[in-house]
Design a protein around this motif. Structure first.
Motif, PDB file in Angstrom:
ATOM      1  N   GLU A 279       0.808  -1.165   0.055  1.00  0.00           N
ATOM      2  CA  GLU A 279       0.045  -0.011   0.008  1.00  0.00           C
ATOM      3  C   GLU A 279       0.872   1.350   0.024  1.00  0.00           C
ATOM      4  N   ASP A 280       1.873   1.166   0.598  1.00  0.00           N
ATOM      5  CA  ASP A 280       3.068   2.488   0.652  1.00  0.00           C
ATOM      6  C   ASP A 280       3.477   2.727  -0.705  1.00  0.00           C
ATOM      7  N   VAL A 281       3.668   1.421  -1.460  1.00  0.00           N
ATOM      8  CA  VAL A 281       4.268   1.554  -2.666  1.00  0.00           C
ATOM      9  C   VAL A 281       3.166   2.193  -3.867  1.00  0.00           C
ATOM     10  N   VAL A 282       2.068   1.807  -3.676  1.00  0.00           N
ATOM     11  CA  VAL A 282       1.161   2.384  -4.373  1.00  0.00           C
ATOM     12  C   VAL A 282       0.609   3.645  -4.176  1.00  0.00           C
ATOM     13  N   ARG A 283       0.655   4.170  -2.878  1.00  0.00           N
ATOM     14  CA  ARG A 283       0.434   5.546  -2.587  1.00  0.00           C
ATOM     15  C   ARG A 283       1.732   6.400  -3.179  1.00  0.00           C
ATOM     16  N   ARG A 284       2.942   6.066  -3.257  1.00  0.00           N
ATOM     17  CA  ARG A 284       4.090   6.760  -3.401  1.00  0.00           C
ATOM     18  C   ARG A 284       4.193   6.750  -5.011  1.00  0.00           C
ATOM     19  N   ALA A 292      10.223   5.820  -6.351  1.00  0.00           N
ATOM     20  CA  ALA A 292       9.146   4.540  -6.376  1.00  0.00           C
ATOM     21  C   ALA A 292       8.640   4.392  -7.819  1.00  0.00           C
ATOM     22  N   VAL A 293       8.489   5.368  -8.436  1.00  0.00           N
ATOM     23  CA  VAL A 293       8.019   5.062 -10.003  1.00  0.00           C
ATOM     24  C   VAL A 293       9.249   4.439 -10.569  1.00  0.00           C
ATOM     25  N   GLY A 294      10.570   4.962 -10.411  1.00  0.00           N
ATOM     26  CA  GLY A 294      11.406   4.349 -11.114  1.00  0.00           C
ATOM     27  C   GLY A 294      11.814   2.757 -10.720  1.00  0.00           C
ATOM     28  N   VAL A 295      11.823   2.508  -9.558  1.00  0.00           N
ATOM     29  CA  VAL A 295      11.879   1.050  -9.066  1.00  0.00           C
ATOM     30  C   VAL A 295      10.994   0.269  -9.618  1.00  0.00           C
ATOM     31  N   THR A 296       9.747   0.698  -9.404  1.00  0.00           N
ATOM     32  CA  THR A 296       8.473   0.066 -10.126  1.00  0.00           C
ATOM     33  C   THR A 296       8.584  -0.187 -11.586  1.00  0.00           C
ATOM     34  N   ALA A 297       8.811   0.803 -12.371  1.00  0.00           N
ATOM     35  CA  ALA A 297       8.997   0.532 -13.776  1.00  0.00           C
ATOM     36  C   ALA A 297      10.077  -0.429 -14.024  1.00  0.00           C
ATOM     37  N   ALA A 298      11.302  -0.322 -13.352  1.00  0.00           N
ATOM     38  CA  ALA A 298      12.452  -1.216 -13.734  1.00  0.00           C
ATOM     39  C   ALA A 298      11.863  -2.714 -13.450  1.00  0.00           C
ATOM     40  N   ALA A 299      11.093  -2.842 -12.297  1.00  0.00           N
ATOM     41  CA  ALA A 299      10.483  -4.227 -11.858  1.00  0.00           C
ATOM     42  C   ALA A 299       9.511  -4.695 -13.128  1.00  0.00           C
ATOM     43  N   GLY A 300       8.870  -3.590 -13.500  1.00  0.00           N
ATOM     44  CA  GLY A 300       8.011  -3.969 -14.765  1.00  0.00           C
ATOM     45  C   GLY A 300       8.761  -4.531 -16.075  1.00  0.00           C
ATOM     46  N   ARG A 301       9.913  -3.900 -16.081  1.00  0.00           N
ATOM     47  CA  ARG A 301      10.551  -4.276 -17.456  1.00  0.00           C
ATOM     48  C   ARG A 301      11.241  -5.740 -17.252  1.00  0.00           C
ATOM     49  N   ALA A 324      -1.463  -5.840  -6.940  1.00  0.00           N
ATOM     50  CA  ALA A 324      -1.636  -4.542  -6.322  1.00  0.00           C
ATOM     51  C   ALA A 324      -0.668  -3.726  -7.167  1.00  0.00           C
ATOM     52  N   ILE A 325       0.740  -4.304  -7.270  1.00  0.00           N
ATOM     53  CA  ILE A 325       1.936  -3.819  -7.925  1.00  0.00           C
ATOM     54  C   ILE A 325       1.738  -3.929  -9.470  1.00  0.00           C
ATOM     55  N   GLY A 326       1.016  -4.933 -10.007  1.00  0.00           N
ATOM     56  CA  GLY A 326       1.201  -5.015 -11.380  1.00  0.00           C
ATOM     57  C   GLY A 326       0.238  -4.132 -12.299  1.00  0.00           C
ATOM     58  N   VAL A 327      -0.891  -3.557 -11.701  1.00  0.00           N
ATOM     59  CA  VAL A 327      -1.537  -2.604 -12.140  1.00  0.00           C
ATOM     60  C   VAL A 327      -1.112  -1.116 -12.308  1.00  0.00           C
ATOM     61  N   LEU A 328       0.030  -0.976 -11.365  1.00  0.00           N
ATOM     62  CA  LEU A 328       0.438   0.448 -11.325  1.00  0.00           C
ATOM     63  C   LEU A 328       1.060   0.878 -12.916  1.00  0.00           C
ATOM     64  N   PRO A 329       0.727   1.976 -13.237  1.00  0.00           N
ATOM     65  CA  PRO A 329       0.958   2.665 -14.651  1.00  0.00           C
ATOM     66  C   PRO A 329       2.562   2.371 -15.117  1.00  0.00           C
ATOM     67  N   PRO A 330       3.480   2.908 -13.957  1.00  0.00           N
ATOM     68  CA  PRO A 330       4.877   2.645 -14.354  1.00  0.00           C
ATOM     69  C   PRO A 330       5.303   1.095 -14.542  1.00  0.00           C
TER      70      PRO A 330
END
Length: 387
Positions: A279-284, A292-301, A324-330
């Protein structure tokens, strides 16, 4: 929607299967599709009506004469309890076989929660929800999804390393003994994939569903059915190794994509910034926090690099991402870009990559759909008809 596998072409179960796949239909349209005489079709429809498996949905417009009645399979008159248990949560809902949710409860759970506490909670909560919605008398089945491989014969799970207390626990008996209905078990990623398939209207197409929450898993829907594999481990993409990375995974190996790109991994990487939960990740991410955006985008790649191979091999029409993490736009943008850049050209050009339906609990929808396919299957219907 593909017609489910059926028994004899003259059976009531076969007639209902055609209605599920192609309905609503008029009696004449149904007769043309099943090839039965009018008298035999009337007999079959009367039997399905007595079993409360048939419903009228309106009338076909007519240029003259009496409008023709439209018939469909009754997927709204029977009730299922469906529950999704994860490493940190449990959700239980009352649904009909179409997937309409009448009531649901979501409860966060502590890490290493125990089946001896969680299963009784689900049972007690489910019975309360049935009473509150007034649908206890129409209950026909219970559907449960959990992480890890399922031994469908024994009714147990080979739980992920973060849920070792769940390994080998008999999951059917507590619900079957108390509720006196069939209990169906499914891996959580398979349930999510089937839910995405149902949300798309059960298209005549292959689908890969990916769940990125605490861990990472995938499910495949091929020819209208979940593909589990020989040992029920199809879709375990979280434990494909990424060369050049030695991060230890919960499974005991190093370099698994789950160890470096799951929700748990993202939380670990962002922990120095104060992140402690998904939930903290989603909020940030929603607030545009750069790290948070950068780490999440890197995980998606990283997940996209694995899925590029999956897409090339399976050649699905749809790739749907949930969790929860998979649907985040980055995350989703990084995943999509990597899949489209690295999958084989012919597979890449045919795939539709997107998130699971916003506002839908895709896993519960998948459980409802799987229960419907079991309870309304030709074999189940013919058994009810004592054929």
């Amino acid at each position: 929607m593909r017609a489910p596998r059926s028994g004899p072409a003259t059976s009531p179960g076969h007639v209902l299967a055609v209605l599920r796949a192609e309905g609503p239909l008029t009696r004449q349209e149904l007769q043309d599709r099943v090839g039965l005489s009018r008298a035999t079709l009337v007999e079959r429809l009367d039997l399905l009506q007595r079993l409360s498996l048939l419903r009228q949905t309106g009338h076909r417009a007519s240029s003259g004469g009496r409008p023709a009645e439209m018939l469909a399979a009754n997927d709204i008159g029977r009730t299922a309890l469906v529950a999704d248990v994860g490493q940190r949560h449990a959700t239980i809902a009352v649904v009909d076989l179409r997937g309409t949710v009448f009531a649901q409860v979501h409860r966060p759970l502590p890490v290493r929660h125990l089946p001896g506490e969680t299963l009784p909670y689900l049972l007690d909560t489910g019975r309360r929800l049935l009473a509150e919605t007034g649908r206890a008398d129409s209950l026909c089945a219970f559907g449960l999804s959990v992480p890890g491989q399922i031994d469908h014969e024994q009714g147990t799970t080979l739980a992920p390393p973060t849920m070792p207390e769940w390994r080998g626990i008999r999951l059917r008996e507590p619900f079957a003994d108390t509720l006196s209905v069939p209990v169906f078990l499914e891996n959580d990623a398979n349930a999510l994939a089937f839910g995405a398939y149902c949300d798309l209207g059960r298209p005549d197409a292959a689908l890969v569903g990916v769940k990125v929450g605490t861990g990472i898993g995938a499910g495949l829907v091929i020819s209208g059915r979940t593909h589990r594999g020989e040992t029920s481990s199809a879709g375990e993409i979280g434990h494909i190794r990424i060369e050049g990375n030695d991060q230890r995974c919960d499974c005991g190996r190093r370099g698994c994509v789950s160890a470096i790109a799951s929700g748990q991994a993202v939380i670990r990487q962002l922990r120095p910034t104060g992140v402690r939960t998904a939930e903290d990740v989603v909020r940030r991410v929603r607030a545009g926090h750069p790290e948070a955006v950068g780490v999440t985008a890197a995980a998606g790649r990283l997940v996209g690099a694995v899925l590029a191979t999956v897409v090339t091999i399976v050649n699905p029409r749809y790739l749907r991402v949930g969790g929860a993490i998979g649907v985040l736009p980055p995350f989703l943008d990084g995943l999509r870009e990597t899949v489209l850049a690295n999958a084989h050209t012919s597979a890449r050009d045919g795939v539709d990559v997107g998130p699971c339906v916003v506002g839908s609990n895709t896993t519960l929808a998948g459980l409802a759909g799987l229960v419907a396919d079991e309870m309304l299957s030709p074999a189940a219907v013919d058994a009810l008809a004592h054929l």
